[in-house]
Design an enzyme around this catalytic site. Sequence first.
Site, mmCIF file in Angstrom:
data_model
loop_
_atom_site.group_PDB
_atom_site.id
_atom_site.type_symbol
_atom_site.label_atom_id
_atom_site.label_comp_id
_atom_site.label_asym_id
_atom_site.label_seq_id
_atom_site.Cartn_x
_atom_site.Cartn_y
_atom_site.Cartn_z
ATOM 1 N N GLU B 64 49.066 25.938 39.370
ATOM 2 C CA GLU B 64 50.007 26.214 38.279
ATOM 3 C C GLU B 64 51.457 25.930 38.650
ATOM 4 O OE1 GLU B 64 47.513 28.176 39.138
ATOM 5 O OE2 GLU B 64 46.411 28.821 37.351
ATOM 6 N N PHE B 126 40.846 43.167 34.583
ATOM 7 C CA PHE B 126 40.636 41.945 35.363
ATOM 8 C C PHE B 126 41.692 40.899 34.987
ATOM 9 C CE2 PHE B 126 38.606 37.679 35.674
ATOM 10 C CZ PHE B 126 38.579 37.616 37.060
ATOM 11 N N GLN B 127 42.298 40.313 35.982
ATOM 12 C CA GLN B 127 43.362 39.315 35.814
ATOM 13 C C GLN B 127 44.525 39.816 34.963
ATOM 14 O OE1 GLN B 127 41.578 35.419 34.851
ATOM 15 N NE2 GLN B 127 41.416 35.043 37.060
ATOM 16 N N LYS B 176 45.248 38.075 24.741
ATOM 17 C CA LYS B 176 44.128 37.265 24.247
ATOM 18 C C LYS B 176 43.767 37.601 22.797
ATOM 19 C CE LYS B 176 39.656 35.424 25.535
ATOM 20 N NZ LYS B 176 38.520 35.438 26.464
ATOM 21 N N MET B 493 65.384 20.581 58.544
ATOM 22 C CA MET B 493 66.596 21.367 58.328
ATOM 23 C C MET B 493 66.567 22.638 59.174
ATOM 24 S SD MET B 493 69.466 21.099 56.953
ATOM 25 C CE MET B 493 69.722 20.177 55.443
#
Lengths: 163, 585
Positions: B64, B126-127, B176, B493
């Site tokens: 993502e 969940f999630q 949802k 760096m």
Amino acid sequence: MRHIISVLLENESGALARLVGLFAQRGYNIDSLNVAPTDDATLSRLTLVTHGNDQVIEQISKQLHKLIEVVKVSDISEAAHIERELMLVKVKASGNQREEVKRCADIFRGQIIDVTPTTYTIQLVGTSDKLDAFLQALGTTPIMEVVRSGASGIARGEKTLAL
Amino acid sequence: MTSQTKSADLARTTEMLSGAAMVIRALADEGVEYLYGYPGGAVLHIYDALFQQNKVKHVLVRHEQAATHMADAYARASGKAGVVLVTSGPGATNAVTGIATAYMDSIPMVVLTGQVMSHLIGGDAFQETDMLGISRPICKHNMSVRRPEDIPLLIKKAFHIAQSGRPGPVVLDIPKDMTMPDQKFPYHYPSDVSLRSYQPKQQGHAGQIKKAVTALLAAKKPVLYAGGGAILGKASAELTELAQLLNLPVTNTLMGLGAYPADDKQFIGMLGMHGSYEANQTMHHADLILAVGARFDDRVTNNTKKFCPDATIIHIDIDPASISKTVNAHIPIVGLVQPVLADMLALLKQKKKKLDAAALTQWWQQIEHWRNVHGGRYDTETPLLKPQYVIEQVSKITKGEAYVCSDVGQHQMFAAQYYKFNQPNRWINSGGLGTMGFGLPAAMGVKLNYPDADVVCVTGEGSIQMNIQELSTCKQYGLGVKIINLNNGYLGMVKQWQDMNYESRYASSYMDSLPDFVKLAEAYGHVGIRVTKPEELQPALERAFALKDQLVFLDIHIDPKEHVYPMQVPGGAMNDMFLSKTERT
């Protein structure tokens, strides 16, 4: 220096969290904070007491204004204003002390709003300084509990913070 | 008419759509062509709606974070908000780095995150994750859907907020149950939206503009300092015209590169920590700084107490909070940089006055002298490939016209210093947050939207591995990005700082067991070329850019000991610089 900042905020969930989060993220102080809906139910009025130098206060004001849900911001302590805070104090009050506490509350124009044989609960309204002074004046009286609302403020005269 | 017949009436004349269909339809009505994302449980209804239409196309990334960087880079190149769709929980948290990256650079983006069903929120489902809470400090605004019928308005609001004022990412959290396919509502996409609490300023204050012009005309040692705001505010043309009208020296910040053409003689290079010697000297000695869409970042000012002691500062910015935040502005102008500069130009033309010619000539002589001191030199007496040389060659072969998407580290600074950006929106890098892993997905986002352009990803072996899985996405969508991997085996760096401040104790800055990048590119179905000697570079670049539609991974082995110079001395003024490993000002 101490500043009282008034904010008109959309009365939406998450708006207050965003505002408080801003202070935490950017390391600004909050000495006290109170918030409630106004006569317009879609708006909340928030009064925030903070301290900092001019540069910090200017940034606070600008950063607050950047929040999408903030409608108006005003540092009311910049001009003539009235400040009030509500305090409820529960103290032990029995024997000789009972009369002394009552006298003290009267002097500060406080009201005793709950009484038991051994306690008084006093309500006091005034500037935050006055409330501090009252707690000092209680002297040896044992304080059981203190609840303070944090300051609310409003500009004197015609000036308003409204839509 | 009863309310029932009213709504029945509405149903006959208005399209009825599910929340999921509304999401996609609103995006289409907003003119969104690509959606970058990754499906999951909470957004399956939306993905199903996406499948059933063909206006909005979806790009399936491999992580993502890459979706957010793709959308972000599209926004940087086009000026329009990029759109991301991810699921709840880990989908949303994986997008966090990309949202923060966009936020720090004021990039317009709309991020749609799935959420568990409303009645499950707060129950550790969940999630489930509190994405509104997580994203609050790293986005311009966030909102959640509470009624499916609000979706079109919320999406319009999201675009409005993301793209107006000082742009930034907006997160819209969608439970949802707001997207159920069998629950339909009247759909209407608003053409405009107005918020009483959000009215960003457009024009600058006329009095302040007048003051600014007067101060500018009185200057003897002026400099124009332009930042990312000049690009975001599409003010490059006005900026260039103003600078040329008054013969001002111009320096761009890391975010502002391209706002003024690098090939022009009035351009004195980037300023700041790794700015050019002449840019930092010019700033330090200036008596007037015209700051346009720049925010006096710590990577520019060095020690603010020693910053440009003699300068009157005019600061034009859309965000009042950026003005006098770190450095006090004497003449602040709040407004969009483009109309403000246009107003200044109009006033200057009307006044028909110029700066004191003799003073300006003297100032330019001084600047030319500074230009000759360092002039971007680097050690060429070595058999090793120099990263600066690689970037110069890339700049040449692409005629300075490529989109250059950079990762973060030494290679980023070399690209900023040695690529000649003559146009805005071509230099795409994570300046504020400094996100390693940004480069490849950014290049993908640009290539997808500008398929005919040369799109280069300048990276290092450290950064590229942070999102290397996207080589697979590149294959799926035929994204012919050219990857310039400046491979020195070190986190360059970090190593440079360890050389300079920690007596070369390389704590975890050396990477052992690097993959064979050529084979890796081939394994993903791309072309890999290894370059280890200076003479191999030219033919490799020619081959790579001739393979128009193919991704070419150039693994270029460079001098592992090279440092980026100039470099400001910590705690010093703008013009306190190390000029090489052995020289300082």
